[in-house]
Motif scaffolding. Sequence first.
Motif, PDB file in Angstrom:
ATOM      1  N   THR A   6       0.835  -1.207   0.000  1.00  0.00           N
ATOM      2  CA  THR A   6       0.000   0.000   0.000  1.00  0.00           C
ATOM      3  C   THR A   6       0.863   1.247   0.000  1.00  0.00           C
ATOM      4  O   THR A   6       0.668   2.156  -0.808  1.00  0.00           O
ATOM      5  N   VAL A   7       1.836   1.300   0.881  1.00  0.00           N
ATOM      6  CA  VAL A   7       2.722   2.466   0.968  1.00  0.00           C
ATOM      7  C   VAL A   7       3.522   2.615  -0.317  1.00  0.00           C
ATOM      8  O   VAL A   7       3.658   3.726  -0.847  1.00  0.00           O
ATOM      9  N   LYS A   8       4.019   1.518  -0.845  1.00  0.00           N
ATOM     10  CA  LYS A   8       4.801   1.590  -2.085  1.00  0.00           C
ATOM     11  C   LYS A   8       3.956   2.104  -3.247  1.00  0.00           C
ATOM     12  O   LYS A   8       4.414   2.943  -4.029  1.00  0.00           O
ATOM     13  N   LEU A   9       2.719   1.637  -3.364  1.00  0.00           N
ATOM     14  CA  LEU A   9       1.847   2.101  -4.436  1.00  0.00           C
ATOM     15  C   LEU A   9       1.502   3.573  -4.246  1.00  0.00           C
ATOM     16  O   LEU A   9       1.532   4.351  -5.201  1.00  0.00           O
ATOM     17  N   LEU A  10       1.208   3.965  -3.016  1.00  0.00           N
ATOM     18  CA  LEU A  10       0.895   5.377  -2.750  1.00  0.00           C
ATOM     19  C   LEU A  10       2.096   6.271  -3.045  1.00  0.00           C
ATOM     20  O   LEU A  10       1.936   7.385  -3.560  1.00  0.00           O
ATOM     21  N   ARG A  11       3.283   5.807  -2.750  1.00  0.00           N
ATOM     22  CA  ARG A  11       4.490   6.584  -3.064  1.00  0.00           C
ATOM     23  C   ARG A  11       4.619   6.816  -4.562  1.00  0.00           C
ATOM     24  O   ARG A  11       4.939   7.919  -5.009  1.00  0.00           O
ATOM     25  N   GLU A  12       4.388   5.769  -5.327  1.00  0.00           N
ATOM     26  CA  GLU A  12       4.488   5.900  -6.786  1.00  0.00           C
ATOM     27  C   GLU A  12       3.402   6.828  -7.327  1.00  0.00           C
ATOM     28  O   GLU A  12       3.652   7.615  -8.243  1.00  0.00           O
ATOM     29  N   CYS A  13       2.219   6.758  -6.746  1.00  0.00           N
ATOM     30  CA  CYS A  13       1.144   7.678  -7.138  1.00  0.00           C
ATOM     31  C   CYS A  13       1.525   9.112  -6.783  1.00  0.00           C
ATOM     32  O   CYS A  13       1.279  10.037  -7.565  1.00  0.00           O
ATOM     33  N   ASP A  14       2.135   9.285  -5.619  1.00  0.00           N
ATOM     34  CA  ASP A  14       2.575  10.612  -5.191  1.00  0.00           C
ATOM     35  C   ASP A  14       3.596  11.175  -6.179  1.00  0.00           C
ATOM     36  O   ASP A  14       3.491  12.323  -6.622  1.00  0.00           O
ATOM     37  N   ALA A  15       4.567  10.343  -6.555  1.00  0.00           N
ATOM     38  CA  ALA A  15       5.578  10.788  -7.526  1.00  0.00           C
ATOM     39  C   ALA A  15       4.920  11.106  -8.869  1.00  0.00           C
ATOM     40  O   ALA A  15       5.269  12.102  -9.521  1.00  0.00           O
ATOM     41  N   GLY A  16       3.955  10.298  -9.279  1.00  0.00           N
ATOM     42  CA  GLY A  16       3.260  10.536 -10.540  1.00  0.00           C
ATOM     43  C   GLY A  16       2.469  11.829 -10.535  1.00  0.00           C
ATOM     44  O   GLY A  16       2.493  12.588 -11.512  1.00  0.00           O
ATOM     45  N   VAL A  17       1.791  12.099  -9.436  1.00  0.00           N
ATOM     46  CA  VAL A  17       1.024  13.347  -9.314  1.00  0.00           C
ATOM     47  C   VAL A  17       1.967  14.548  -9.372  1.00  0.00           C
ATOM     48  O   VAL A  17       1.712  15.516 -10.091  1.00  0.00           O
ATOM     49  N   ARG A  18       3.046  14.464  -8.634  1.00  0.00           N
ATOM     50  CA  ARG A  18       4.002  15.575  -8.615  1.00  0.00           C
ATOM     51  C   ARG A  18       4.607  15.821  -9.995  1.00  0.00           C
ATOM     52  O   ARG A  18       4.775  16.965 -10.415  1.00  0.00           O
ATOM     53  N   MET A  19       4.906  14.740 -10.700  1.00  0.00           N
ATOM     54  CA  MET A  19       5.469  14.859 -12.043  1.00  0.00           C
ATOM     55  C   MET A  19       4.443  15.480 -12.990  1.00  0.00           C
ATOM     56  O   MET A  19       4.783  16.344 -13.801  1.00  0.00           O
ATOM     57  N   GLY A  20       3.197  15.050 -12.869  1.00  0.00           N
ATOM     58  CA  GLY A  20       2.148  15.591 -13.712  1.00  0.00           C
ATOM     59  C   GLY A  20       1.937  17.082 -13.494  1.00  0.00           C
ATOM     60  O   GLY A  20       1.860  17.863 -14.451  1.00  0.00           O
ATOM     61  N   VAL A  21       1.866  17.490 -12.240  1.00  0.00           N
ATOM     62  CA  VAL A  21       1.681  18.907 -11.909  1.00  0.00           C
ATOM     63  C   VAL A  21       2.861  19.725 -12.417  1.00  0.00           C
ATOM     64  O   VAL A  21       2.691  20.778 -13.040  1.00  0.00           O
ATOM     65  N   SER A  22       4.055  19.227 -12.188  1.00  0.00           N
ATOM     66  CA  SER A  22       5.260  19.925 -12.629  1.00  0.00           C
ATOM     67  C   SER A  22       5.289  20.075 -14.149  1.00  0.00           C
ATOM     68  O   SER A  22       5.617  21.149 -14.670  1.00  0.00           O
ATOM     69  N   SER A  23       4.924  19.028 -14.854  1.00  0.00           N
ATOM     70  CA  SER A  23       4.936  19.064 -16.319  1.00  0.00           C
ATOM     71  C   SER A  23       3.916  20.058 -16.862  1.00  0.00           C
ATOM     72  O   SER A  23       4.204  20.808 -17.797  1.00  0.00           O
ATOM     73  N   ILE A  24       2.742  20.065 -16.281  1.00  0.00           N
ATOM     74  CA  ILE A  24       1.715  21.014 -16.719  1.00  0.00           C
ATOM     75  C   ILE A  24       2.157  22.440 -16.416  1.00  0.00           C
ATOM     76  O   ILE A  24       2.055  23.328 -17.272  1.00  0.00           O
ATOM     77  N   ASP A  25       2.656  22.660 -15.213  1.00  0.00           N
ATOM     78  CA  ASP A  25       3.120  24.006 -14.849  1.00  0.00           C
ATOM     79  C   ASP A  25       4.215  24.498 -15.786  1.00  0.00           C
ATOM     80  O   ASP A  25       4.287  25.684 -16.111  1.00  0.00           O
ATOM     81  N   GLU A  26       5.048  23.576 -16.240  1.00  0.00           N
ATOM     82  CA  GLU A  26       6.167  23.947 -17.104  1.00  0.00           C
ATOM     83  C   GLU A  26       5.721  24.454 -18.474  1.00  0.00           C
ATOM     84  O   GLU A  26       6.384  25.295 -19.067  1.00  0.00           O
ATOM     85  N   VAL A  27       4.593  23.956 -18.972  1.00  0.00           N
ATOM     86  CA  VAL A  27       4.160  24.355 -20.313  1.00  0.00           C
ATOM     87  C   VAL A  27       3.075  25.429 -20.320  1.00  0.00           C
ATOM     88  O   VAL A  27       2.841  26.053 -21.348  1.00  0.00           O
ATOM     89  N   LEU A  28       2.420  25.643 -19.204  1.00  0.00           N
ATOM     90  CA  LEU A  28       1.274  26.563 -19.189  1.00  0.00           C
ATOM     91  C   LEU A  28       1.608  27.955 -19.723  1.00  0.00           C
ATOM     92  O   LEU A  28       0.794  28.560 -20.415  1.00  0.00           O
ATOM     93  N   HIS A  29       2.789  28.462 -19.423  1.00  0.00           N
ATOM     94  CA  HIS A  29       3.154  29.813 -19.877  1.00  0.00           C
ATOM     95  C   HIS A  29       3.276  29.914 -21.394  1.00  0.00           C
ATOM     96  O   HIS A  29       3.238  31.001 -21.955  1.00  0.00           O
TER      97      HIS A  29
END
Length: 144
Positions: A6-29
């Motif tokens: 459970t913790v391992k899956l949640l960690r990977e989801c956390d990393a995925g969410v952070r990567m997604g947010v970062s990627s979107i923020d990077e292109v929005l401008h």
Amino acid sequence: MIENDTVKLLRECDAGVRMGVSSIDEVLHSVHGDALRGTLTECRDAHDKLGCEIRALLDECHDDGKSPSPMAQSMAHLKTSLRLASDDSDKTIADLMTDGCNTGVKSLSRYLNQYKAASEQSKDIAKRLIGLEERLAADVRAYL
């Protein structure tokens, strides 16, 4: 075993969410069209909301979560910077987002299969995150 997966899956989801947010923020401008900007902003907000849910569950497990790997972040940033430097059109942004979503879906699906003993709640979160990624990839197809 269940808690560990459970913790391992949640960690990977956390990393995925952070990567997604970062990627979107990077292109929005660089987005030119209001409709694409709205689609990306809406998806980023959904990622943020799911990220809060993930981090709350990780807090209950006394875990700090997981940031995306520095190598993955660097490679994504480099690819985005180079592509936008040569062509900052909405088509290029849609293409970058599609690639990122496909990578996210593939990685998260792999982790979902790998951590079979994870709680149903964490599996549901992973499936919801996969759904967000699939939906964004479908939504930006009109800009390709």
